[in-house]
Design an enzyme around this catalytic site. Sequence first.
Site, PDB file in Angstrom:
ATOM      1  N   GLU A 216     -16.107 -64.637  -5.516  1.00 53.48           N
ATOM      2  CA  GLU A 216     -16.309 -65.100  -6.901  1.00 53.48           C
ATOM      3  C   GLU A 216     -14.926 -65.249  -7.512  1.00 53.48           C
ATOM      4  O   GLU A 216     -14.301 -64.267  -7.914  1.00 53.48           O
ATOM      5  CB  GLU A 216     -17.138 -64.062  -7.682  1.00 53.48           C
ATOM      6  N   CYS A 250     -13.650 -65.771 -16.799  1.00 54.32           N
ATOM      7  CA  CYS A 250     -13.473 -66.713 -15.684  1.00 54.32           C
ATOM      8  C   CYS A 250     -14.106 -68.064 -15.980  1.00 54.32           C
ATOM      9  O   CYS A 250     -13.649 -69.082 -15.470  1.00 54.32           O
ATOM     10  CB  CYS A 250     -14.048 -66.129 -14.399  1.00 54.32           C
TER      11      CYS A 250
HETATM   12  P1  NAD Z   1      -6.974 -59.903  -8.855  1.00 51.32           P
HETATM   13  O1  NAD Z   1      -7.322 -60.814  -7.774  1.00 51.32           O
HETATM   14  O2  NAD Z   1      -5.559 -59.598  -9.156  1.00 51.32           O
HETATM   15  O3  NAD Z   1      -7.664 -58.462  -8.635  1.00 51.32           O
HETATM   16  C1  NAD Z   1      -9.034 -58.290  -8.371  1.00 51.32           C
HETATM   17  C2  NAD Z   1      -9.222 -57.130  -7.425  1.00 51.32           C
HETATM   18  O4  NAD Z   1      -8.517 -57.413  -6.236  1.00 51.32           O
HETATM   19  C3  NAD Z   1      -8.669 -55.795  -7.948  1.00 51.32           C
HETATM   20  O5  NAD Z   1      -9.602 -54.782  -7.652  1.00 51.32           O
HETATM   21  C4  NAD Z   1      -7.369 -55.624  -7.196  1.00 51.32           C
HETATM   22  O6  NAD Z   1      -7.025 -54.280  -6.959  1.00 51.32           O
HETATM   23  C5  NAD Z   1      -7.675 -56.334  -5.899  1.00 51.32           C
HETATM   24  N1  NAD Z   1      -6.455 -56.861  -5.269  1.00 51.32           N
HETATM   25  C6  NAD Z   1      -5.328 -57.308  -5.871  1.00 51.32           C
HETATM   26  N2  NAD Z   1      -4.423 -57.708  -4.958  1.00 51.32           N
HETATM   27  C7  NAD Z   1      -5.008 -57.537  -3.747  1.00 51.32           C
HETATM   28  C8  NAD Z   1      -4.572 -57.759  -2.411  1.00 51.32           C
HETATM   29  N3  NAD Z   1      -3.384 -58.267  -2.131  1.00 51.32           N
HETATM   30  N4  NAD Z   1      -5.429 -57.462  -1.405  1.00 51.32           N
HETATM   31  C9  NAD Z   1      -6.653 -56.966  -1.673  1.00 51.32           C
HETATM   32  N5  NAD Z   1      -7.116 -56.732  -2.920  1.00 51.32           N
HETATM   33  C10 NAD Z   1      -6.299 -56.999  -3.943  1.00 51.32           C
HETATM   34  O7  NAD Z   1      -7.728 -60.558 -10.050  1.00 51.32           O
HETATM   35  P2  NAD Z   1      -7.691 -60.120 -11.492  1.00 51.32           P
HETATM   36  O8  NAD Z   1      -6.375 -60.448 -12.124  1.00 51.32           O
HETATM   37  O9  NAD Z   1      -8.174 -58.715 -11.551  1.00 51.32           O
HETATM   38  O10 NAD Z   1      -8.830 -61.096 -12.087  1.00 51.32           O
HETATM   39  C11 NAD Z   1      -8.554 -62.352 -12.603  1.00 51.32           C
HETATM   40  C12 NAD Z   1      -9.101 -63.477 -11.767  1.00 51.32           C
HETATM   41  O11 NAD Z   1     -10.453 -63.213 -11.420  1.00 51.32           O
HETATM   42  C13 NAD Z   1      -9.139 -64.806 -12.492  1.00 51.32           C
HETATM   43  O12 NAD Z   1      -8.698 -65.812 -11.632  1.00 51.32           O
HETATM   44  C14 NAD Z   1     -10.601 -65.004 -12.844  1.00 51.32           C
HETATM   45  O13 NAD Z   1     -10.983 -66.348 -13.010  1.00 51.32           O
HETATM   46  C15 NAD Z   1     -11.254 -64.367 -11.680  1.00 51.32           C
HETATM   47  N6  NAD Z   1     -12.603 -63.936 -12.020  1.00 51.32           N
HETATM   48  C16 NAD Z   1     -13.656 -64.561 -11.441  1.00 51.32           C
HETATM   49  C17 NAD Z   1     -14.940 -64.194 -11.783  1.00 51.32           C
HETATM   50  C18 NAD Z   1     -16.138 -64.843 -11.178  1.00 51.32           C
HETATM   51  O14 NAD Z   1     -17.242 -64.339 -11.391  1.00 51.32           O
HETATM   52  N7  NAD Z   1     -16.007 -65.927 -10.455  1.00 51.32           N
HETATM   53  C19 NAD Z   1     -15.128 -63.161 -12.701  1.00 51.32           C
HETATM   54  C20 NAD Z   1     -14.025 -62.546 -13.260  1.00 51.32           C
HETATM   55  C21 NAD Z   1     -12.759 -62.921 -12.907  1.00 51.32           C
END
Ligand code: NAD
Length: 464
Positions: A216, A250
């Site tokens: 997602e 998002c």
């Molecule tokens: P992020 O990808 O930085 O982090 C999300 C999760 O991934 C966290 O739990 C984090 O610890 C983990 N993570 C971070 N780096 C990682 C790595 N290298 N390897 C494995 N896991 C890792 O995202 P964010 O900044 O928390 O969220 C923002 C993004 O999420 C935006 O792009 C937004 O559009 C998207 N989003 C999508 C939805 C959806 O339903 N499609 C919902 C909310 C947010």
Amino acid sequence: MLKNALDTDIENIYTNQKNFFSQQRTLPIKYRREILKKLLFAIRENEKRIHDALYNDLRKSGFESLTTETILVEKEIKKMIKMLPVWSRPKRVKSSLLNFPSRDFIVPEPYGNVLIITPWNYPFQLAMTPLVGAVAAGNTVVLKPSESSENTSLIVSEIINSVFDSSHVSVVQGDASVASTLLKKRWDYIFYTGSTAVGKIVAKAAAENLTPTTLELGGKSPCIIDETVPIKKTAKRIVWSKYINCGQTCIAPDYLVVQKSIKSILVNNLINEIKSAFGKNPINSPDYGRIIHKKHFNKLKLSLNNQKILYGGIQDEKQLYFGPTLVDEPPNESILMREEIFGPILPIISFDSENEMHHILKGREKPLAFYIFSNKKNFIDNIFKRYSFGGGVANDAIVHFANDNLPFGGIGNSGMGEYHGKYSFKIFSHYKPIVKRSFLFDLPQRYAPYPKSLSFLKFLINRL
Ligand code: NAD
């Protein structure tokens, strides 16, 4: 700061969950419904504390916390409890005459051990909703919530610990390094919500073990407005959907594509609606949120460099306050038009002809959401047909998320797989086809030595 879970703790949880699943402890539907009822009760009991945590992480108002976080999760749990006996039942399907006589079924079975990794923007709802689906479908779950929304991540783990045996569902706290450790393990299903960049890392790790995955992700969701719309109402809906959670949604409209003839009157209406929602100084509004952390604040600040600000742009770094901001015609190659904004900045781009509008939209990655405001039915239908995107809304924005009869998810760069309601049960289940044959009858021709003339066989097969 949340402490990272230790590798040894992760190892223990992983082994215990494998055993728990293999002992078939999650299979009885009665058990799944009972545990979901307990979860619902615990959420209701802790509602005030959940809302306080969301306020401390993102300064969410009680109204936003209720309508976009806790109520949605409660609705999802209630739906699962009600529908589980129906959705989990083996479904009898028509048999093939080639197998006559037989009874054929589709049997939903849980994948097994599921890993869920979630982000910070709706930190309660985005952690709990997939978890509820995974539990309803009979899986064990390790949930890794975001390290950036630590107050909410803590209350999530407290609630989970109070309801579930840790061999069934466990919360593992920590940053990206903890997520990497978890991704090295072999899971039966991975559900990830977050950025597209990290989504690719997750997909690579999943590929190592051919683990099915739901991603997602995010993207730039356009919002088209033509000159036939009621402008005040359109502006009201856009302001609400863009500035809820301070733009950190998002599926928020990422940029507006507006017919030139109404651009200036729309801008005036957007400004009026911002003022009427949050006052002249939104920093004092109890209904206006804050940016999650300094890193994201600085990214947003940088994206305004050399841009023409039509309204707002006011910031207070100490409070992580970033005011509602409208930007006039940012160039295509600017950060604002290249990357997902994920904050309270709204670029406004204008078009004269439909061709010009398509020129602005074409060649972009498939977005998570797509919005059109227009009174022309054909215009709406043609655009929805022409473009591919996660989910679309005409004459409003973000509201599709609230209907759990609709699948929610992205396509291409904005993700793969969809959930909510029945779709959540489906993604966390493998649909196992079962054919139960009888010893009564066989088509003798199926066995060697095969008949030399195939015409009777062709005749028969074509009629089956
Ligand atoms: P992020 O990808 O930085 O982090 C999300 C999760 O991934 C966290 O739990 C984090 O610890 C983990 N993570 C971070 N780096 C990682 C790595 N290298 N390897 C494995 N896991 C890792 O995202 P964010 O900044 O928390 O969220 C923002 C993004 O999420 C935006 O792009 C937004 O559009 C998207 N989003 C999508 C939805 C959806 O339903 N499609 C919902 C909310 C947010």
